[in-house]
Design a protein around this motif. Structure first.
Motif, PDB file in Angstrom:
ATOM      1  N   ASP A  29      55.119  64.762  12.851  1.00  0.00           N
ATOM      2  CA  ASP A  29      54.631  63.824  13.861  1.00  0.00           C
ATOM      3  C   ASP A  29      54.649  64.416  15.261  1.00  0.00           C
ATOM      4  OD1 ASP A  29      57.339  63.980  14.108  1.00  0.00           O
ATOM      5  OD2 ASP A  29      57.643  61.834  14.440  1.00  0.00           O
ATOM      6  N   MET A  30      54.539  65.742  15.370  1.00  0.00           N
ATOM      7  CA  MET A  30      54.679  66.396  16.660  1.00  0.00           C
ATOM      8  C   MET A  30      53.793  67.639  16.737  1.00  0.00           C
ATOM      9  SD  MET A  30      58.253  67.676  18.414  1.00  0.00           S
ATOM     10  CE  MET A  30      59.096  66.860  17.100  1.00  0.00           C
ATOM     11  N   SER A  31      53.145  67.806  17.893  1.00  0.00           N
ATOM     12  CA  SER A  31      52.411  69.042  18.199  1.00  0.00           C
ATOM     13  C   SER A  31      53.068  69.694  19.408  1.00  0.00           C
ATOM     14  CB  SER A  31      50.949  68.739  18.523  1.00  0.00           C
ATOM     15  OG  SER A  31      50.280  68.256  17.400  1.00  0.00           O
ATOM     16  N   ILE A  32      53.251  71.016  19.354  1.00  0.00           N
ATOM     17  CA  ILE A  32      53.929  71.740  20.429  1.00  0.00           C
ATOM     18  C   ILE A  32      52.973  72.795  20.985  1.00  0.00           C
ATOM     19  CG2 ILE A  32      55.898  73.173  21.045  1.00  0.00           C
ATOM     20  CD1 ILE A  32      57.320  71.901  18.579  1.00  0.00           C
ATOM     21  N   PHE A  33      52.778  72.773  22.306  1.00  0.00           N
ATOM     22  CA  PHE A  33      51.881  73.697  22.994  1.00  0.00           C
ATOM     23  C   PHE A  33      52.646  74.397  24.108  1.00  0.00           C
ATOM     24  CE2 PHE A  33      49.398  70.045  21.655  1.00  0.00           C
ATOM     25  CZ  PHE A  33      48.319  70.611  21.028  1.00  0.00           C
ATOM     26  N   PHE A  34      52.181  75.597  24.468  1.00  0.00           N
ATOM     27  CA  PHE A  34      52.546  76.229  25.719  1.00  0.00           C
ATOM     28  C   PHE A  34      51.269  76.276  26.544  1.00  0.00           C
ATOM     29  CE2 PHE A  34      56.169  78.471  23.497  1.00  0.00           C
ATOM     30  CZ  PHE A  34      57.147  77.766  24.170  1.00  0.00           C
ATOM     31  N   ALA A  35      51.377  75.929  27.828  1.00  0.00           N
ATOM     32  CA  ALA A  35      50.223  75.934  28.721  1.00  0.00           C
ATOM     33  C   ALA A  35      50.589  76.696  29.987  1.00  0.00           C
ATOM     34  CB  ALA A  35      49.812  74.508  29.067  1.00  0.00           C
ATOM     35  N   GLN A  36      49.589  77.322  30.603  1.00  0.00           N
ATOM     36  CA  GLN A  36      49.807  78.079  31.834  1.00  0.00           C
ATOM     37  C   GLN A  36      48.852  77.577  32.902  1.00  0.00           C
ATOM     38  OE1 GLN A  36      49.127  82.307  31.555  1.00  0.00           O
ATOM     39  NE2 GLN A  36      50.554  82.722  33.219  1.00  0.00           N
ATOM     40  N   ASN A  37      49.352  77.472  34.140  1.00  0.00           N
ATOM     41  CA  ASN A  37      48.481  77.041  35.229  1.00  0.00           C
ATOM     42  C   ASN A  37      47.903  78.245  35.976  1.00  0.00           C
ATOM     43  OD1 ASN A  37      50.513  77.913  36.958  1.00  0.00           O
ATOM     44  ND2 ASN A  37      51.105  75.871  37.621  1.00  0.00           N
ATOM     45  N   ASP A  38      47.115  77.957  36.996  1.00  0.00           N
ATOM     46  CA  ASP A  38      46.391  79.014  37.699  1.00  0.00           C
ATOM     47  C   ASP A  38      47.262  79.890  38.581  1.00  0.00           C
ATOM     48  OD1 ASP A  38      46.830  76.842  39.304  1.00  0.00           O
ATOM     49  OD2 ASP A  38      44.853  76.836  40.238  1.00  0.00           O
ATOM     50  N   ILE A  39      48.530  79.516  38.815  1.00  0.00           N
ATOM     51  CA  ILE A  39      49.416  80.390  39.581  1.00  0.00           C
ATOM     52  C   ILE A  39      50.471  81.052  38.699  1.00  0.00           C
ATOM     53  CG2 ILE A  39      49.044  79.196  41.762  1.00  0.00           C
ATOM     54  CD1 ILE A  39      51.748  77.836  41.381  1.00  0.00           C
ATOM     55  N   ASP A  44      52.598  79.605  36.266  1.00  0.00           N
ATOM     56  CA  ASP A  44      53.712  78.839  35.709  1.00  0.00           C
ATOM     57  C   ASP A  44      53.432  78.486  34.250  1.00  0.00           C
ATOM     58  OD1 ASP A  44      54.933  78.891  38.183  1.00  0.00           O
ATOM     59  OD2 ASP A  44      54.137  76.949  38.782  1.00  0.00           O
ATOM     60  N   LEU A  45      54.483  78.482  33.438  1.00  0.00           N
ATOM     61  CA  LEU A  45      54.373  78.206  32.010  1.00  0.00           C
ATOM     62  C   LEU A  45      55.045  76.871  31.709  1.00  0.00           C
ATOM     63  CD1 LEU A  45      53.323  79.613  29.425  1.00  0.00           C
ATOM     64  CD2 LEU A  45      55.635  80.471  29.095  1.00  0.00           C
ATOM     65  N   TYR A  46      54.382  76.033  30.892  1.00  0.00           N
ATOM     66  CA  TYR A  46      54.887  74.716  30.548  1.00  0.00           C
ATOM     67  C   TYR A  46      54.932  74.571  29.028  1.00  0.00           C
ATOM     68  CZ  TYR A  46      53.345  73.762  35.317  1.00  0.00           C
ATOM     69  OH  TYR A  46      53.143  73.817  36.668  1.00  0.00           O
ATOM     70  N   LYS A  47      55.934  73.860  28.556  1.00  0.00           N
ATOM     71  CA  LYS A  47      55.983  73.486  27.149  1.00  0.00           C
ATOM     72  C   LYS A  47      55.551  72.026  27.069  1.00  0.00           C
ATOM     73  CE  LYS A  47      59.015  72.876  23.183  1.00  0.00           C
ATOM     74  NZ  LYS A  47      60.415  72.863  22.742  1.00  0.00           N
ATOM     75  N   ILE A  48      54.547  71.755  26.248  1.00  0.00           N
ATOM     76  CA  ILE A  48      54.034  70.389  26.081  1.00  0.00           C
ATOM     77  C   ILE A  48      54.300  69.966  24.644  1.00  0.00           C
ATOM     78  CG2 ILE A  48      52.006  68.907  26.168  1.00  0.00           C
ATOM     79  CD1 ILE A  48      50.750  70.976  28.091  1.00  0.00           C
ATOM     80  N   THR A  49      55.047  68.883  24.483  1.00  0.00           N
ATOM     81  CA  THR A  49      55.334  68.335  23.156  1.00  0.00           C
ATOM     82  C   THR A  49      54.704  66.962  23.066  1.00  0.00           C
ATOM     83  OG1 THR A  49      57.425  69.537  23.097  1.00  0.00           O
ATOM     84  CG2 THR A  49      57.151  67.744  21.524  1.00  0.00           C
ATOM     85  N   VAL A  50      53.840  66.765  22.097  1.00  0.00           N
ATOM     86  CA  VAL A  50      53.183  65.468  21.894  1.00  0.00           C
ATOM     87  C   VAL A  50      53.748  64.872  20.622  1.00  0.00           C
ATOM     88  CG1 VAL A  50      50.999  64.260  21.596  1.00  0.00           C
ATOM     89  CG2 VAL A  50      51.096  66.317  23.021  1.00  0.00           C
ATOM     90  N   SER A  51      54.491  63.780  20.754  1.00  0.00           N
ATOM     91  CA  SER A  51      55.007  63.049  19.589  1.00  0.00           C
ATOM     92  C   SER A  51      54.025  61.951  19.246  1.00  0.00           C
ATOM     93  CB  SER A  51      56.382  62.452  19.900  1.00  0.00           C
ATOM     94  OG  SER A  51      57.305  63.463  20.160  1.00  0.00           O
ATOM     95  N   LEU A  52      53.633  61.911  18.008  1.00  0.00           N
ATOM     96  CA  LEU A  52      52.586  60.972  17.595  1.00  0.00           C
ATOM     97  C   LEU A  52      53.177  59.714  16.999  1.00  0.00           C
ATOM     98  CD1 LEU A  52      50.473  63.726  15.910  1.00  0.00           C
ATOM     99  CD2 LEU A  52      50.375  62.981  18.246  1.00  0.00           C
TER     100      LEU A  52
END
Length: 102
Positions: free
Chosen positions: A82-92, A94-102
């Motif tokens: 019930d979960m998707s895990i992403f890493f995302a990076q912005n234009d400067i 920075d790295l973010y961990k995004i967890t979407v619980s469904l």
């Protein structure tokens, strides 16, 4: 073969004009769940089965408020029940961990 190149519209909605990246969100149980819409300074989760969720992108303390942040790239790290895990990076950078619980 015309049958293999068809597409069905199941859901449509308006999005922010500053949107620059769409991230599909899956779960193991039912397949495609929704879409993360990355725009200036925010990320929105849109899905036909839930209400829209909008989150502001966290900022560095020294970053001016006038400077906008955009997510420029992402990678899907994993899908659990019930979960998707992403890493995302912005234009400067920075790295973010995004967890979407469904």
């Amino acid at each position: 073969d015309a049958g293999s190149n068809t597409m069905e519209v199941r859901y449509n909605d308006f999005i922010d004009n500053s949107s620059n990246l769409l991230i599909p969100v899956f779960n193991q149980l039912s397949g495609l769940f929704g879409v993360l819409i990355c725009a200036e300074n925010k990320i929105a989760l849109k899905s036909p089965v839930t209400d829209e969720v909008v989150l502001l992108i966290p900022r560095r303390n020294m970053l001016a408020l006038e400077q906008s942040l955009m997510i420029t790239s992402y990678v899907l790290m994993g899908i659990q029940d019930d979960m998707s895990i992403f890493f995302a990076q912005n234009d400067i950078g920075d790295l973010y961990k995004i967890t979407v619980s469904l």
